[in-house]
Motif scaffolding. Structure first.
Motif, mmCIF file in Angstrom:
data_model
loop_
_atom_site.group_PDB
_atom_site.id
_atom_site.type_symbol
_atom_site.label_atom_id
_atom_site.label_comp_id
_atom_site.label_asym_id
_atom_site.label_seq_id
_atom_site.Cartn_x
_atom_site.Cartn_y
_atom_site.Cartn_z
ATOM 1 N N ALA A 89 0.830 -1.206 0.000
ATOM 2 C CA ALA A 89 0.000 0.000 0.000
ATOM 3 C C ALA A 89 0.862 1.251 0.000
ATOM 4 N N MET A 90 1.957 1.242 0.764
ATOM 5 C CA MET A 90 2.834 2.414 0.799
ATOM 6 C C MET A 90 3.505 2.644 -0.539
ATOM 7 N N ILE A 91 3.904 1.559 -1.200
ATOM 8 C CA ILE A 91 4.562 1.719 -2.505
ATOM 9 C C ILE A 91 3.572 2.255 -3.523
ATOM 10 N N LEU A 92 2.337 1.771 -3.457
ATOM 11 C CA LEU A 92 1.324 2.307 -4.386
ATOM 12 C C LEU A 92 1.095 3.791 -4.124
ATOM 13 N N ALA A 93 1.056 4.187 -2.835
ATOM 14 C CA ALA A 93 0.860 5.603 -2.513
ATOM 15 C C ALA A 93 2.017 6.444 -3.044
ATOM 16 N N ALA A 94 3.250 5.941 -2.868
ATOM 17 C CA ALA A 94 4.415 6.694 -3.325
ATOM 18 C C ALA A 94 4.424 6.836 -4.842
ATOM 19 N N LEU A 95 4.095 5.744 -5.540
ATOM 20 C CA LEU A 95 4.094 5.815 -7.009
ATOM 21 C C LEU A 95 2.963 6.701 -7.502
ATOM 22 N N ALA A 96 1.829 6.695 -6.775
ATOM 23 C CA ALA A 96 0.742 7.599 -7.155
ATOM 24 C C ALA A 96 1.165 9.050 -6.967
ATOM 25 N N LEU A 97 1.950 9.307 -5.917
ATOM 26 C CA LEU A 97 2.467 10.663 -5.716
ATOM 27 C C LEU A 97 3.415 11.040 -6.852
ATOM 28 N N LYS A 98 4.220 10.091 -7.298
ATOM 29 C CA LYS A 98 5.135 10.374 -8.411
ATOM 30 C C LYS A 98 4.376 10.654 -9.704
ATOM 31 N N LEU A 99 3.284 9.912 -9.928
ATOM 32 C CA LEU A 99 2.524 10.068 -11.166
ATOM 33 C C LEU A 99 1.595 11.271 -11.123
ATOM 34 N N SER A 124 4.908 15.520 -18.622
ATOM 35 C CA SER A 124 3.627 14.818 -18.664
ATOM 36 C C SER A 124 3.669 13.554 -19.517
ATOM 37 N N THR A 125 4.763 13.283 -20.237
ATOM 38 C CA THR A 125 4.828 11.999 -20.947
ATOM 39 C C THR A 125 5.948 11.122 -20.400
ATOM 40 N N TRP A 126 7.196 11.529 -20.594
ATOM 41 C CA TRP A 126 8.335 10.670 -20.256
ATOM 42 C C TRP A 126 8.397 10.362 -18.769
ATOM 43 N N GLN A 127 8.093 11.367 -17.932
ATOM 44 C CA GLN A 127 8.203 11.175 -16.485
ATOM 45 C C GLN A 127 7.148 10.216 -15.953
ATOM 46 N N LYS A 128 6.120 9.909 -16.762
ATOM 47 C CA LYS A 128 5.093 8.974 -16.298
ATOM 48 C C LYS A 128 5.523 7.522 -16.500
ATOM 49 N N LEU A 129 6.518 7.297 -17.354
ATOM 50 C CA LEU A 129 6.808 5.918 -17.764
ATOM 51 C C LEU A 129 7.332 5.069 -16.613
ATOM 52 N N ALA A 130 8.361 5.570 -15.914
ATOM 53 C CA ALA A 130 9.004 4.739 -14.888
ATOM 54 C C ALA A 130 8.057 4.387 -13.730
ATOM 55 N N PRO A 131 7.358 5.381 -13.123
ATOM 56 C CA PRO A 131 6.446 4.991 -12.034
ATOM 57 C C PRO A 131 5.335 4.064 -12.515
ATOM 58 N N ILE A 157 -11.407 14.200 -10.399
ATOM 59 C CA ILE A 157 -10.718 15.444 -10.054
ATOM 60 C C ILE A 157 -10.069 16.044 -11.290
ATOM 61 N N GLY A 158 -9.545 15.178 -12.184
ATOM 62 C CA GLY A 158 -8.980 15.684 -13.423
ATOM 63 C C GLY A 158 -10.035 16.373 -14.268
ATOM 64 N N SER A 175 -5.830 17.317 -17.403
ATOM 65 C CA SER A 175 -6.154 16.262 -18.372
ATOM 66 C C SER A 175 -5.227 15.063 -18.158
ATOM 67 N N SER A 176 -3.965 15.345 -17.823
ATOM 68 C CA SER A 176 -3.025 14.259 -17.546
ATOM 69 C C SER A 176 -3.462 13.451 -16.320
ATOM 70 N N ILE A 177 -3.925 14.144 -15.265
ATOM 71 C CA ILE A 177 -4.412 13.438 -14.066
ATOM 72 C C ILE A 177 -5.577 12.515 -14.441
#
Length: 333
Positions: A89-99, A124-131, A157-158, A175-177
């Motif tokens: 759950a914590m990892i999902l929260a952290a990755l959601a914060l990154k995305l 809004s494109t490349w930075q989404k790939l890793a998380p 919310i988006g 729109s990205s969100i």
């Protein structure tokens, strides 16, 4: 150097099956994009960079802490052995914060507003790939309810957040969100649909950002003057925005259609209905942009001669490619 480090960080995260290596890739990625964000020495750019750095550092620390907790409980650093529910759950929260998934989305519009259009495109494109790659790899270990709530909140919310904006970069951030929400909602049922949604999202966002870059527009008011400078560009931009909203003969309809179909197949009709209604919210602000671009004449009268032929200051091939992808890929469904 910075761009190759940006690529290297994401590739490291892609290639890793060990949490420490994945974390290191995310860190290299963050450190590489920070100078790119702050390179304009504008107070807004520096402020955006600081906000971005703080959120990403928080998320990275959370990932490190969660994976250490998991290794402490299970004795394994492998990504597939994420058996501890607290750690997952914590990892999902952290990755959601990154995305920038809602409810951890608050940094995204602010950061986007401070950047120039090309860095915003990278963000809004490349930075989404890793998380997103990490989320896909750990999706089976996480709670389905958590992912569903993240996805639904993000699309809602988006849609809501973008309704009242006049700044184009903030609208694109919202729109990205919303698109991230569409990707996460279907993740546990059909991961390949997440990838399709990601690809189409990257094409559509690239087309939108490169068009805005070509006309150097950052506010809705600027859009009203585009039709006189380059009529064809105004037409294609309106279509690109409608494709982002997900209207049928355009590419953007494909992921929404397939995702709704998959949700219905998994007997989640209520979730599918809410997602479809949330897509209407996003469609409203895309339509507002289209209206400003193609159906209004700018109210300010200028005494100067109209610049019919604008000097091209950027390569138009990426823009053309992204626009064609955005408008014509529906038949491959």
């Amino acid at each position: 150097t910075l761009l190759s480090s940006l690529g290297l960080g994401t590739t490291l995260t892609f290639a890793s099956s060990h949490w420490l290596l994945a974390w290191m890739g995310l860190e290299i990625n963050t450190l590489a994009i920070i100078p790119l964000m702050a390179q304009h020495h504008h107070p807004r750019a520096v402020e955006a960079t600081t906000k971005y750095f703080l959120t990403q550092a928080t998320a990275a620390a959370m990932i490190l802490f969660a994976s250490t907790t998991n290794a402490w409980v299970t004795g394994a650093w492998d990504m597939n052995s994420l058996s501890n529910p607290i750690a997952s759950a914590m990892i999902l929260a952290a990755l959601a914060l990154k995305l920038g998934l809602a409810p951890m989305h608050f940094w995204m519009p602010e950061v986007m507003q401070g950047l120039d259009l090309l860095t915003g495109l990278v963000l809004s494109t490349w930075q989404k790939l890793a998380p997103l790659a990490l989320i896909i790899q750990t999706a089976q270990a996480t709670d389905p309810l958590l992912l569903t709530v993240l996805g639904l909140m993000s699309t809602l919310i988006g849609g809501w957040g973008g309704l009242n904006q006049t700044q184009l970069r903030k609208i694109l951030a919202y729109s990205s969100i919303a698109h991230m929400g569409w990707m996460v909602i279907v993740l546990q049922y059909a991961p390949q649909l997440t990838l399709i949604a990601l690809l189409t999202y990257i094409f559509m966002t690239s087309a939108a950002f490169l068009t805005l870059k070509a006309s150097s527009a950052t506010k809705i008011g600027t859009l009203a003057t585009i039709w006189s400078k380059s009529p064809i560009l105004a037409t294609t931009t309106a279509l690109v925005l409608l494709s982002l909203g997900g209207l049928p003969p355009l590419t953007g309809f494909m992921p929404k259609w397939l995702i709704l179909q998959e949700l219905a197949k998994q007997s989640l009709p209520l979730v599918a209905t809410v997602m479809a209604l949330a897509a209407l919210l996003s469609l409203y602000f895309y339509l507002r942009l289209c209206y400003a671009m193609t159906l209004t004449i700018s109210p300010n009268t200028t005494t100067s001669t109209t610049p019919w032929r604008v000097q091209a200051t950027q390569a138009s091939f990426p823009l053309a490619l992204a626009t064609v992808m955005t408008l014509g890929l529906l038949p491959i469904t």
